[in-house]
Design an enzyme around this catalytic site. Structure first.
Site, PDB file in Angstrom:
ATOM      1  CB  CYS A   9      26.431  31.375  28.783  1.00 19.84           C
ATOM      2  SG  CYS A   9      25.958  31.844  27.110  1.00 19.84           S
ATOM      3  CG  ASN A  12      28.527  34.569  22.927  1.00 19.46           C
ATOM      4  OD1 ASN A  12      29.163  35.017  21.999  1.00 19.46           O
ATOM      5  ND2 ASN A  12      28.097  35.354  23.899  1.00 19.46           N
ATOM      6  CB  CYS A  14      20.479  32.432  25.909  1.00 21.96           C
ATOM      7  SG  CYS A  14      19.565  31.547  24.648  1.00 21.96           S
ATOM      8  NE  ARG A  15      23.028  30.333  30.471  1.00 17.05           N
ATOM      9  CZ  ARG A  15      23.667  29.325  31.055  1.00 17.05           C
ATOM     10  NH1 ARG A  15      23.588  29.156  32.356  1.00 17.05           N
ATOM     11  NH2 ARG A  15      24.388  28.486  30.333  1.00 17.05           N
ATOM     12  CB  SER A  16      27.351  35.169  27.684  1.00 17.91           C
ATOM     13  OG  SER A  16      27.247  34.574  26.423  1.00 17.91           O
ATOM     14  CG  ASP A 124      20.704  27.639  28.939  1.00 16.45           C
ATOM     15  OD1 ASP A 124      20.075  28.476  28.252  1.00 16.45           O
ATOM     16  OD2 ASP A 124      21.548  26.867  28.471  1.00 16.45           O
TER      17      ASP A 124
END
Length: 155
Positions: A9, A12, A14-16, A124
């Site tokens: 993301c 690095n 939150c999402r990933s 996000d």
């Protein structure tokens, strides 16, 4: 050779890391031999732990991501990993731009691995409230399941 997956993301945090956690959980369930990591296309959060809200939603779903630390995508990642999976189209475009000529990793969007969700981003949650992290967890879990099933079948 085992599969190796890098989830990417922007920062690095939150999402990933959530995608990494969801995929690790699914890979364990399916007994897949796989290496998993995550990174960001940007370097703002290198060395930082995941966002506390991401840690909370992962913990709520039985996964501890507190030991993860943010890192930025490196040219060697395109040879080290068999698959690099972006969380949205902007990051996928950045990965294509960063990809060296000798890259061997297959690039994709995470939700491309979910029937009917192809081309969609994982939203996000960083600037939203806690509920956004629950939605992100649901999306990365669906993507992790779809990707794991494809790898299991050899797709």
């Amino acid at each position: 050779m085992p599969y190796s997956i890098l989830f990417v993301c922007l920062g690095n945090i939150c999402r990933s890391p959530l995608a990494e956690a969801a995929f690790r959980k699914e890979a364990r369930r399916l007994k897949l031999d796989v290496v998993v990591d995550s990174a960001g296309t940007g370097g703002w959060h290198v060395g930082e732990p995941p966002d506390p809200r991401a840690q909370a939603v992962a913990r709520k779903n039985g996964v501890d991501i507190s030991a993860l630390r943010g890192r930025q995508v490196k040219p060697g990642d395109f040879r080290r990993f068999t698959h690099i999976v972006a969380l949205d189209e902007d990051n996928l475009a950045n990965l294509r731009r960063l990809s060296p000529a000798d890259a061997s990793a297959k690039l994709s969007l995470l939700l491309d691995h979910v029937d009917g969700r192809e081309g969609q981003p994982v939203a996000d949650p960083y600037f939203g409230d806690d509920d956004g992290f629950d939605l992100t967890w649901a999306d990365v879990t669906a993507g992790a399941r779809g990707l794991a099933q494809k790898l299991r079948r050899g797709d």
